[in-house]
Motif scaffolding. Structure first.
Motif, PDB file in Angstrom:
ATOM      1  N   THR A  68      10.342  -6.227  -4.762  1.00 48.03           N
ATOM      2  CA  THR A  68       9.258  -5.351  -4.308  1.00 48.03           C
ATOM      3  C   THR A  68       8.295  -4.997  -5.431  1.00 48.03           C
ATOM      4  O   THR A  68       8.717  -4.573  -6.506  1.00 48.03           O
ATOM      5  CB  THR A  68       9.838  -4.045  -3.724  1.00 48.03           C
ATOM      6  OG1 THR A  68      10.812  -4.367  -2.725  1.00 48.03           O
ATOM      7  CG2 THR A  68       8.741  -3.206  -3.101  1.00 48.03           C
ATOM      8  N   VAL A  87       4.808  -2.224  -1.844  1.00 47.98           N
ATOM      9  CA  VAL A  87       4.692  -0.830  -1.408  1.00 47.98           C
ATOM     10  C   VAL A  87       3.421  -0.274  -2.025  1.00 47.98           C
ATOM     11  O   VAL A  87       3.238  -0.303  -3.242  1.00 47.98           O
ATOM     12  CB  VAL A  87       5.911   0.009  -1.844  1.00 47.98           C
ATOM     13  CG1 VAL A  87       5.677   1.487  -1.519  1.00 47.98           C
ATOM     14  CG2 VAL A  87       7.177  -0.486  -1.176  1.00 47.98           C
ATOM     15  N   ILE A 143      11.831   6.158  -0.705  1.00 48.69           N
ATOM     16  CA  ILE A 143      11.333   4.780  -0.669  1.00 48.69           C
ATOM     17  C   ILE A 143      12.488   3.793  -0.800  1.00 48.69           C
ATOM     18  O   ILE A 143      12.470   2.710  -0.188  1.00 48.69           O
ATOM     19  CB  ILE A 143      10.280   4.550  -1.769  1.00 48.69           C
ATOM     20  CG1 ILE A 143       9.016   5.338  -1.455  1.00 48.69           C
ATOM     21  CG2 ILE A 143       9.952   3.067  -1.916  1.00 48.69           C
ATOM     22  CD1 ILE A 143       7.961   5.286  -2.529  1.00 48.69           C
ATOM     23  N   ILE A 153       4.298  -5.455   4.093  1.00 49.18           N
ATOM     24  CA  ILE A 153       4.019  -4.351   3.179  1.00 49.18           C
ATOM     25  C   ILE A 153       4.332  -3.016   3.849  1.00 49.18           C
ATOM     26  O   ILE A 153       4.391  -2.916   5.087  1.00 49.18           O
ATOM     27  CB  ILE A 153       2.553  -4.340   2.692  1.00 49.18           C
ATOM     28  CG1 ILE A 153       1.611  -3.907   3.829  1.00 49.18           C
ATOM     29  CG2 ILE A 153       2.134  -5.689   2.138  1.00 49.18           C
ATOM     30  CD1 ILE A 153       0.206  -3.579   3.354  1.00 49.18           C
ATOM     31  N   ILE A 154       4.544  -2.015   3.012  1.00 50.25           N
ATOM     32  CA  ILE A 154       4.659  -0.632   3.478  1.00 50.25           C
ATOM     33  C   ILE A 154       3.600   0.181   2.747  1.00 50.25           C
ATOM     34  O   ILE A 154       3.491   0.120   1.521  1.00 50.25           O
ATOM     35  CB  ILE A 154       6.058  -0.054   3.199  1.00 50.25           C
ATOM     36  CG1 ILE A 154       7.093  -0.732   4.102  1.00 50.25           C
ATOM     37  CG2 ILE A 154       6.076   1.461   3.437  1.00 50.25           C
ATOM     38  CD1 ILE A 154       8.512  -0.330   3.796  1.00 50.25           C
ATOM     39  N   TYR A 155       2.807   0.900   3.513  1.00 53.28           N
ATOM     40  CA  TYR A 155       1.813   1.800   2.943  1.00 53.28           C
ATOM     41  C   TYR A 155       2.319   3.220   3.139  1.00 53.28           C
ATOM     42  O   TYR A 155       2.556   3.666   4.271  1.00 53.28           O
ATOM     43  CB  TYR A 155       0.457   1.621   3.633  1.00 53.28           C
ATOM     44  CG  TYR A 155      -0.548   2.687   3.278  1.00 53.28           C
ATOM     45  CD1 TYR A 155      -1.192   2.682   2.045  1.00 53.28           C
ATOM     46  CD2 TYR A 155      -0.849   3.708   4.176  1.00 53.28           C
ATOM     47  CE1 TYR A 155      -2.106   3.661   1.713  1.00 53.28           C
ATOM     48  CE2 TYR A 155      -1.772   4.695   3.851  1.00 53.28           C
ATOM     49  CZ  TYR A 155      -2.391   4.670   2.615  1.00 53.28           C
ATOM     50  OH  TYR A 155      -3.293   5.648   2.275  1.00 53.28           O
ATOM     51  N   LEU A 156       2.533   3.930   2.042  1.00 52.99           N
ATOM     52  CA  LEU A 156       3.017   5.315   2.086  1.00 52.99           C
ATOM     53  C   LEU A 156       1.864   6.250   1.785  1.00 52.99           C
ATOM     54  O   LEU A 156       1.307   6.232   0.686  1.00 52.99           O
ATOM     55  CB  LEU A 156       4.145   5.508   1.066  1.00 52.99           C
ATOM     56  CG  LEU A 156       4.741   6.914   0.947  1.00 52.99           C
ATOM     57  CD1 LEU A 156       5.378   7.348   2.266  1.00 52.99           C
ATOM     58  CD2 LEU A 156       5.770   6.964  -0.179  1.00 52.99           C
ATOM     59  N   THR A 178      13.397   5.053  -7.226  1.00 51.52           N
ATOM     60  CA  THR A 178      13.559   3.932  -6.295  1.00 51.52           C
ATOM     61  C   THR A 178      14.518   2.906  -6.869  1.00 51.52           C
ATOM     62  O   THR A 178      15.407   2.390  -6.179  1.00 51.52           O
ATOM     63  CB  THR A 178      12.193   3.274  -5.997  1.00 51.52           C
ATOM     64  OG1 THR A 178      11.282   4.246  -5.513  1.00 51.52           O
ATOM     65  CG2 THR A 178      12.347   2.190  -4.948  1.00 51.52           C
ATOM     66  N   PHE A 190       4.948  -2.594  -6.575  1.00 49.44           N
ATOM     67  CA  PHE A 190       4.385  -1.276  -6.282  1.00 49.44           C
ATOM     68  C   PHE A 190       2.961  -1.216  -6.829  1.00 49.44           C
ATOM     69  O   PHE A 190       2.681  -1.759  -7.900  1.00 49.44           O
ATOM     70  CB  PHE A 190       5.202  -0.164  -6.944  1.00 49.44           C
ATOM     71  CG  PHE A 190       6.578   0.010  -6.376  1.00 49.44           C
ATOM     72  CD1 PHE A 190       6.862   1.034  -5.472  1.00 49.44           C
ATOM     73  CD2 PHE A 190       7.617  -0.845  -6.744  1.00 49.44           C
ATOM     74  CE1 PHE A 190       8.130   1.196  -4.961  1.00 49.44           C
ATOM     75  CE2 PHE A 190       8.894  -0.693  -6.231  1.00 49.44           C
ATOM     76  CZ  PHE A 190       9.144   0.336  -5.341  1.00 49.44           C
ATOM     77  N   ILE A 228       3.915   6.670   6.965  1.00 44.46           N
ATOM     78  CA  ILE A 228       3.848   5.285   6.499  1.00 44.46           C
ATOM     79  C   ILE A 228       3.152   4.407   7.533  1.00 44.46           C
ATOM     80  O   ILE A 228       3.167   4.684   8.734  1.00 44.46           O
ATOM     81  CB  ILE A 228       5.238   4.690   6.187  1.00 44.46           C
ATOM     82  CG1 ILE A 228       6.136   4.681   7.434  1.00 44.46           C
ATOM     83  CG2 ILE A 228       5.893   5.407   5.028  1.00 44.46           C
ATOM     84  CD1 ILE A 228       7.435   3.908   7.241  1.00 44.46           C
ATOM     85  N   ILE A 285      12.887   0.462   1.470  1.00 46.49           N
ATOM     86  CA  ILE A 285      12.895  -0.935   1.037  1.00 46.49           C
ATOM     87  C   ILE A 285      14.257  -1.579   1.261  1.00 46.49           C
ATOM     88  O   ILE A 285      14.343  -2.802   1.428  1.00 46.49           O
ATOM     89  CB  ILE A 285      12.437  -1.086  -0.435  1.00 46.49           C
ATOM     90  CG1 ILE A 285      13.443  -0.496  -1.417  1.00 46.49           C
ATOM     91  CG2 ILE A 285      11.065  -0.476  -0.638  1.00 46.49           C
ATOM     92  CD1 ILE A 285      13.092  -0.810  -2.870  1.00 46.49           C
ATOM     93  N   CYS A 339      -3.600   1.851   6.317  1.00 44.37           N
ATOM     94  CA  CYS A 339      -2.727   0.722   5.996  1.00 44.37           C
ATOM     95  C   CYS A 339      -3.436  -0.596   6.288  1.00 44.37           C
ATOM     96  O   CYS A 339      -3.389  -1.539   5.489  1.00 44.37           O
ATOM     97  CB  CYS A 339      -1.433   0.822   6.798  1.00 44.37           C
ATOM     98  SG  CYS A 339      -0.285  -0.567   6.604  1.00 44.37           S
TER      99      CYS A 339
END
Length: 410
Positions: free
Chosen positions: A383, A350, A338, A222-225, A371, A385, A233, A342, A207
């Motif tokens: 958001t 994301v 997700i 941010i979110i890192y999946l 989502t 992606f 995450i 969010i 991440c």
């Protein structure tokens, strides 16, 4: 000649230097940290920003030049008057190591002060196991890499090591692997290598690399999946990694999303990982083959070979219907999960990474559709992606960047 480790790796409470000598080392640390962040600068700029007298700055920068840590890059052009000299860090003065211990490989990198990868290697003949023998193999291979990387050990200020599972960077302990020893994983690695170590969770390291090395400069939340053989995450809020109280934040794969009897690796039922992880998809593929469903992977299965998520993704790209269906099914379930994320975090971006990200639109189209379906409309519109832009070195690079920042005080 003074070694850089004298500046950085000695803890405040351990130093035997007193008075002016101790103060000068602290100022030198600040000079190096300032140049690491801001690049080249003049003595006047250092004096102003660090609030140190001109004679002291001049003396200490001259010492750093003599020690080949800082370079004098000559006169800078000005509108008029006397032209000052401009100084910058020598790229060959400071290095950091990053080690990513995976389930079936170890990746190694050496980075310079600007986070450029100087050396990159990978061991594929490796299998992670929670025992002393495996830990000894890891220590031996790290030493072998350091000895053969072409960089003087004295120039490697620190080493970041990332590994899957619950990790507390403050204590240096992994709570999934190598837990039988009274020593922390950090202490064991430092003892074997003689290099200062930071232990970090692998997803959080990736991440960090995505955030600071990818095209994410405009976003601070941010979110890192990470979708590999497991699910986890990494979270960045206001430009900083989020750890939680004990460093365990991000175990998203172990949230109870399903009312099913499948037991997760964590020992609980209904975890997200039991349906959408690479391991779960591999198991579903094998189950469908045993039922007689047609797939181009049947030949591999009949030959007694193990079917991995990478095989399923490659089969999907070759129009294998079963592989496409399994990836799309996972994408829809991931998209629903997700939506949960969010709605809570309202991130700007994301990022989808891990092996499954290589499935591209087979994964992303059902993911984004689900989502959109299950999230609040206003949040979804906020958001963006995207798929990961980093290669396989992301974890090793990220953890090298983290130990760099820790050592130079960023």
């Amino acid at each position: 000649m003074v070694l850089l480790k004298d500046f950085f790796n000695q803890q405040e409470e351990e130093t035997t230097l007193k008075g002016i000598s101790h103060k000068n080392i602290l100022i030198k640390r600040n000079i190096i940290a300032y140049m690491a962040v801001n690049g080249q600068c003049t003595l006047a700029e250092l004096t102003k920003e660090l609030h140190i007298s001109v004679p002291t700055i001049t003396k200490l920068v001259s010492e750093l030049v003599a020690e080949h840590i800082v370079t004098d890059n000559g006169k800078v052009e000005t509108a008029g008057g006397r032209r000052p000299n401009i100084f910058g860090l020598a790229n060959t003065a400071i290095y950091f190591a990053g080690i990513d211990i995976g389930r079936d490989n170890i990746r190694y990198v050496i980075t310079d002060l600007q986070n450029n990868i100087i050396v990159s290697e990978m061991d594929t003949d490796f299998e992670l196991a929670d025992n002393t023998k495996c830990l000894n193999v890891i220590c031996e291979r790290i030493n072998r890499f350091i000895d053969g990387c072409g960089i003087d050990r004295n120039k490697i200020l620190g080493m970041g090591v990332c590994i899957a599972g619950r990790v507390n960077p403050n204590t240096g302990r992994s709570y999934m692997y190598f837990t039988s020893s009274q020593q922390s994983l950090k202490e064991i690695l430092e003892e074997h290598t003689g290099i200062r170590v930071l232990v970090e969770n692998d997803t959080r390291a990736r991440c960090y690399a995505e955030y600071f090395s990818g095209d994410t400069k405009a976003e601070s939340n941010i979110i890192y999946l990470h979708l590999g053989r497991g699910v986890a995450i990494g979270i960045v809020t206001d430009g900083k990694l989020y750890y939680g109280k004990s460093g365990f934040a991000g175990e998203f794969g172990h949230t109870p999303f399903f009312n099913k009897e499948i037991i997760c690796a964590c020992g609980k039922k209904g975890c997200l990982e039991t349906e959408v992880s690479g391991i779960a998809i591999e198991e579903k593929m094998v189950s469908e083959i045993r039922k007689g469903v047609n797939t181009i992977l049947r030949e591999k299965y009949n030959a007694g070979e193990t079917i991995r998520i990478d095989d399923i993704i490659n089969a999907a790209k070759n129009d294998d219907n079963l592989s496409i269906e399994l990836i799309e099914e996972a994408g829809e379930k991931i998209g629903k999960s997700i939506a949960f994320l969010i709605n809570i975090f309202n991130p700007e971006l994301v990022i989808i990474g891990g092996n499954m990200s290589y499935a591209g639109d087979y994964l992303m189209l059902p993911l984004k559709s689900a989502t959109n379906k299950y999230s609040l409309n206003l949040v979804y519109k906020d958001t963006k992606f995207r798929l990961s832009q980093m290669g396989g070195d992301a974890g090793a690079l990220g953890v090298a960047m983290l130990i760099r920042n820790k050592i130079i005080g960023l």
